[in-house]
Write a protein that holds these residues in place. Sequence first.
Motif: not given
Ligand SMILES: [Fe+2]
Length: 405
Positions: A215, A217, A356
Amino acid sequence: MAAEQLIVPDFDTYPVTHALEEAWVIDGGVKLRWDDGLESRLPVLWLREFSPDISTFHAITREQMIKLTEIPADLIASEATIAQDGFLSVLWEPESLSSRYHPGWLRAHIPDTPDAIFALPERQLWRDADHKKATWFDGNAVREGRHGVFKEWVEAIHIHGVGLLRGLPAEPAIIPEIPDLIGPVRTTNFGSIYEVINRPDANSNAFTAIALAAHTDLATREYVPGLQFLFCLVNDVVGGNSILADGFSIAEQLKQESAEFYEVLSTVAIPFGTKDKNSDYRYTAPVLEHDCEGKLSALRYTYWLRSPMSGSFDTITTFYAAFRRLQEIANDPANQIDFRLNPGEMMAFDNRRILHGRAAFDPASGKRLLRGCYGEREDLESCLRILNRKERKRAATSRHTASSE
Ligand SMILES: [Fe+2]
């Protein structure tokens, strides 16, 4: 008017890659011929606005002081000649202003074919198992500012999206010390620095022990942080391996498979929203974002921060099909690298490109503590340009050629 001249209207250093051979006044501007045969036409206001004199540019800040409306509407170049030192000289009327233009500056900025001296290296996609470019660098060499290694690390983050550091002392001060070498930390609702640790009052899936699939952030933000730094202080749990994947490469794979799915994810805006007791960030945008040239520039891909979308039945159905396929590609181990982040090791990556994640871990088996912060991609790019600028200045000094300072 012989206003005091700066050499160039900024703080850079311009190599003279080509000499000017001839200049003419033309209707509405100035025409130049260079020693390689290139001809360029420069519109009057384009050239006048960048007259490197201290009535146009502030001598200290080198920012423009004039407004276009302060330039006479009937401005013409009445003379254009090549001076003995190779500079372009222009006489502007009715201002009676003489301007001198550095040939290196001109060549770097001519409108149709500028020398790409400010261009950063092209980003390179991770294409296959041999090109998953998550390279490890000597953390202490970066920390000590050893130019060669520091620049290689910064370039790796720009080109490949990731630069990994090892061999650092497992001390909290490393964050923000290392990120500060690139630029300011981006503060968010998680603070300027956060600790990724399993905790009972978690306000993010990150602060639990569950697996996090690949994903990015903070897709909930209008301006998503462009960099993320995750530094390992302790990791003695069972499980918890780190995952990285190239979101740009994954998006390209989707595009090759289905232009329709790619188009859907590039145009259908979907709502993202935080689920938090003390903050309520919401933003609606497509998953795939493109720059003004149409190139993919970012992924919004925090898959657990999405809100129910609105729209037609068909649009929603098509979106889900496209997004599901993107997730399948993103979660394909063939597109990921998987490794254990050990104490003293840091992942630095482009949070709008690189996905990540981590495997689940057993919190009863030990402790896993990462210390992290965000930064901005534009600070990384500025850092890289300044490193390049210093190299140009060193090269110019060694050649005894003209410099801006
Ligand atoms: Fe994350």
